[in-house]
Design a protein around this motif. Structure first.
Motif, mmCIF file in Angstrom:
data_model
loop_
_atom_site.group_PDB
_atom_site.id
_atom_site.type_symbol
_atom_site.label_atom_id
_atom_site.label_comp_id
_atom_site.label_asym_id
_atom_site.label_seq_id
_atom_site.Cartn_x
_atom_site.Cartn_y
_atom_site.Cartn_z
ATOM 1 N N THR A 51 0.834 -1.202 0.000
ATOM 2 C CA THR A 51 0.000 0.000 0.000
ATOM 3 C C THR A 51 0.870 1.254 0.000
ATOM 4 O OG1 THR A 51 -1.718 -1.184 1.224
ATOM 5 C CG2 THR A 51 -1.857 1.213 1.224
ATOM 6 N N TRP A 52 1.933 1.242 0.785
ATOM 7 C CA TRP A 52 2.857 2.386 0.810
ATOM 8 C C TRP A 52 3.474 2.606 -0.571
ATOM 9 C CZ3 TRP A 52 6.284 3.855 5.479
ATOM 10 C CH2 TRP A 52 5.488 4.051 6.612
ATOM 11 N N SER A 53 3.822 1.499 -1.215
ATOM 12 C CA SER A 53 4.427 1.600 -2.548
ATOM 13 C C SER A 53 3.455 2.248 -3.532
ATOM 14 C CB SER A 53 4.821 0.200 -3.035
ATOM 15 O OG SER A 53 5.365 0.263 -4.332
ATOM 16 N N LEU A 113 2.307 13.029 0.550
ATOM 17 C CA LEU A 113 2.627 11.618 0.732
ATOM 18 C C LEU A 113 2.754 11.286 2.213
ATOM 19 C CD1 LEU A 113 3.464 8.813 -0.267
ATOM 20 C CD2 LEU A 113 5.816 9.682 -0.487
ATOM 21 N N SER A 114 3.443 12.147 2.938
ATOM 22 C CA SER A 114 3.632 11.934 4.373
ATOM 23 C C SER A 114 2.294 11.903 5.107
ATOM 24 C CB SER A 114 4.519 13.040 4.947
ATOM 25 O OG SER A 114 4.669 12.887 6.341
ATOM 26 N N GLN A 115 1.391 12.792 4.764
ATOM 27 C CA GLN A 115 0.078 12.852 5.397
ATOM 28 C C GLN A 115 -0.732 11.581 5.120
ATOM 29 O OE1 GLN A 115 -1.611 16.451 3.822
ATOM 30 N NE2 GLN A 115 -0.525 17.788 5.263
ATOM 31 N N GLN A 116 -0.699 11.126 3.859
ATOM 32 C CA GLN A 116 -1.459 9.930 3.502
ATOM 33 C C GLN A 116 -0.891 8.695 4.197
ATOM 34 O OE1 GLN A 116 -4.161 10.387 2.093
ATOM 35 N NE2 GLN A 116 -3.864 12.428 1.247
ATOM 36 N N LYS A 117 0.433 8.602 4.274
ATOM 37 C CA LYS A 117 1.058 7.471 4.959
ATOM 38 C C LYS A 117 0.701 7.470 6.443
ATOM 39 C CE LYS A 117 5.109 6.188 2.207
ATOM 40 N NZ LYS A 117 6.587 6.052 2.229
ATOM 41 N N ASP A 118 0.745 8.653 7.053
ATOM 42 C CA ASP A 118 0.422 8.748 8.483
ATOM 43 C C ASP A 118 -1.024 8.342 8.739
ATOM 44 O OD1 ASP A 118 2.943 9.583 9.097
ATOM 45 O OD2 ASP A 118 2.441 11.718 9.254
ATOM 46 N N ALA A 119 -1.941 8.813 7.896
ATOM 47 C CA ALA A 119 -3.357 8.491 8.067
ATOM 48 C C ALA A 119 -3.596 6.991 7.915
ATOM 49 C CB ALA A 119 -4.197 9.268 7.065
ATOM 50 N N TYR A 120 -2.969 6.418 6.909
ATOM 51 C CA TYR A 120 -3.125 4.978 6.671
ATOM 52 C C TYR A 120 -2.530 4.170 7.825
ATOM 53 C CZ TYR A 120 -2.283 0.351 4.718
ATOM 54 O OH TYR A 120 -2.227 -1.010 4.523
ATOM 55 N N THR A 121 -1.343 4.540 8.256
ATOM 56 C CA THR A 121 -0.672 3.820 9.341
ATOM 57 C C THR A 121 -1.474 3.894 10.633
ATOM 58 O OG1 THR A 121 1.495 4.306 8.364
ATOM 59 C CG2 THR A 121 1.458 3.657 10.674
ATOM 60 N N MET A 154 1.095 4.329 -2.760
ATOM 61 C CA MET A 154 0.995 5.744 -2.376
ATOM 62 C C MET A 154 2.157 6.552 -2.948
ATOM 63 S SD MET A 154 -0.225 5.733 1.609
ATOM 64 C CE MET A 154 -1.911 5.314 2.069
ATOM 65 N N GLU A 155 3.345 5.963 -2.903
ATOM 66 C CA GLU A 155 4.535 6.667 -3.383
ATOM 67 C C GLU A 155 4.467 6.956 -4.875
ATOM 68 O OE1 GLU A 155 7.538 4.028 -2.067
ATOM 69 O OE2 GLU A 155 7.516 4.766 0.016
ATOM 70 N N LYS A 156 3.659 6.189 -5.608
ATOM 71 C CA LYS A 156 3.503 6.424 -7.036
ATOM 72 C C LYS A 156 2.533 7.571 -7.316
ATOM 73 C CE LYS A 156 4.280 1.543 -8.221
ATOM 74 N NZ LYS A 156 3.630 0.309 -8.763
ATOM 75 N N ARG A 157 1.707 7.913 -6.335
ATOM 76 C CA ARG A 157 0.633 8.865 -6.584
ATOM 77 C C ARG A 157 0.771 10.168 -5.806
ATOM 78 N NH1 ARG A 157 -3.019 5.845 -9.413
ATOM 79 N NH2 ARG A 157 -4.501 7.563 -9.408
ATOM 80 N N TYR A 158 1.599 10.172 -4.769
ATOM 81 C CA TYR A 158 1.742 11.380 -3.951
ATOM 82 C C TYR A 158 3.215 11.725 -3.780
ATOM 83 C CZ TYR A 158 -3.064 10.173 -2.749
ATOM 84 O OH TYR A 158 -4.392 9.854 -2.806
ATOM 85 N N ILE A 159 3.456 12.977 -3.458
ATOM 86 C CA ILE A 159 4.830 13.428 -3.252
ATOM 87 C C ILE A 159 4.897 14.314 -2.006
ATOM 88 C CG2 ILE A 159 5.495 13.317 -5.681
ATOM 89 C CD1 ILE A 159 5.028 16.351 -5.848
ATOM 90 N N ALA A 160 6.111 14.394 -1.458
ATOM 91 C CA ALA A 160 6.439 15.327 -0.377
ATOM 92 C C ALA A 160 5.441 15.267 0.784
ATOM 93 C CB ALA A 160 6.561 16.739 -0.945
ATOM 94 N N GLU A 161 4.939 16.456 1.179
ATOM 95 C CA GLU A 161 4.096 16.568 2.370
ATOM 96 C C GLU A 161 2.803 15.769 2.234
ATOM 97 O OE1 GLU A 161 1.931 20.006 5.110
ATOM 98 O OE2 GLU A 161 3.365 20.571 3.542
#
Length: 346
Positions: free
Chosen positions: A225-227, A238-246, A229-236
């Motif tokens: 899932t993180w991978s 991406l960090s926000q989406q990863k934090d929300a998912y985690t 996300m990394e294809k679709r988001y960048i920088a801040e």
């Protein structure tokens, strides 16, 4: 206006009932919604629900009533463990609910059971909550509790002398602020922390161990899932989406670990073993009438029946997620994938 206090932490409130519907009426009143049906008088499985009390986030934990005769002793022990797992690292307050008009001898003995099941210092963290009709004058009831009804006053003194009157109508939230202040004052007077004991520590250790195992089981899924996300988001972003998912995955894992872990499975295995042994013994005694062959045959039958009865808690394991509040039992991974990857980013 938003009344939520900035930076306020969640209060863990363990609601205790002696018998009847009082604890369920209190839970509805605390959360301001009908979590339990109006006519419910008992539950056989521990539950946790989330909400707010006068703007303060709260987690409310319920278990079977202290004097519930409809569940076995082994099931009661298991649900006591489960309620502790749902409340780790420990409750900020025990809210002990009674019906003001139905104080029975069982209620007078309830403090002793509290100490046996939660520890001798648990009464220090208690507040007595008395259910009353909404159309009764509160000043009159307060006077009755403090000066007239000495049986009731004696009961309250066993819990440290703290009490609060609440309406049986959960829609009446006029005294929420007063109750929250009483809870916060008690917590502050006890150092600002929560109640703990060896069994609560054991519950916490077991939940954490289960969380670690569940997280390991989902490692590949999370990495994938993180991978994506990394294809679709960048920088801040991406960090926000990863934090929300985690955070969401962590909440799901925690909810599952609280309801099913090694400590609870040990209790279940003991129940199964006890039922098996008792069944074999009783079956063999009955079969002795038929002679040695009958002892063997009835012993086998009795063991099968007893083992089945002792293992009925397996049903609870299969339906663990049904006893968590809706936010905790959602499939968070599918939610995030649907939300973030359904359409290309513009």
């Amino acid at each position: 206006m938003d009344r939520r206090k900035k930076g306020s932490t969640e209060l863990r409130l363990m609601v205790i009932g002696s018998s009847g519907p009082s604890q369920f009426l209190l839970t509805n009143a605390l959360l301001g919604r009908e979590v339990f049906p109006e006519n419910i008088a008992s539950i056989s499985e521990s539950r946790k629900n989330f909400g707010e009390l006068d703007g303060r986030p709260v987690a409310v934990i319920n278990g079977p009533n202290l004097y519930d005769k409809d569940i076995s002793q082994q099931k009661r022990k298991m649900e006591l463990r489960r309620s502790k797992c749902l409340c780790i690292p420990g409750p900020h307050a025990f809210l002990v609910a009674f019906d003001l008009e139905k104080i029975s001898p069982n209620e007078m003995r309830a403090p002793k059971l509290m100490k046996e099941r939660f520890g001798r210092h648990s009464l220090t963290y208690c507040i007595v909550l008395l259910a009353c009709e909404e159309n009764v004058e509160r000043a009159t009831l307060e006077k009755r509790v403090r000066k007239t009804d000495w049986h009731l006053r004696e009961l309250i003194e066993k819990y440290g002398g703290r009490f609060h009157l609440f309406s049986k109508n959960w829609r009446d939230r006029t005294r929420d602020q007063e109750l929250l202040q009483k809870i916060e004052r008690m917590v502050a007077s006890l150092g600002g922390g929560c109640f703990s004991s060896r069994t609560f520590q054991k519950a916490e250790d077991s939940v954490k161990k289960e969380e670690k195992w569940l997280r390991k089981q989902r490692a590949a899924e999370i990495k994938k899932t993180w991978s994506e996300m990394e294809k679709r988001y960048i920088a801040e972003e991406l960090s926000q989406q990863k934090d929300a998912y985690t955070n969401s995955v962590s909440a799901e894992i925690r909810a599952k670990a609280e309801l099913n872990n090694g400590w609870l499975r040990t209790s279940l295995a003991r129940g199964l073993g006890t039922g098996l042994i008792v069944g074999v013994v009783v079956g063999a005694l009955l079969g002795s009438i038929e002679g040695p062959g009958g002892m063997v045959l009835y012993g086998i039958i009795g063991g099968a029946v007893g083992g089945s009865a002792g293992g009925t808690a397996q049903v609870a394991i299969k339906h663990l997620e049904d006893r968590v509040a809706p936010p905790a039992r959602l499939n968070f991974n599918s939610i995030f994938i649907n939300r973030f990857f359904a359409a290309p980013r513009s």
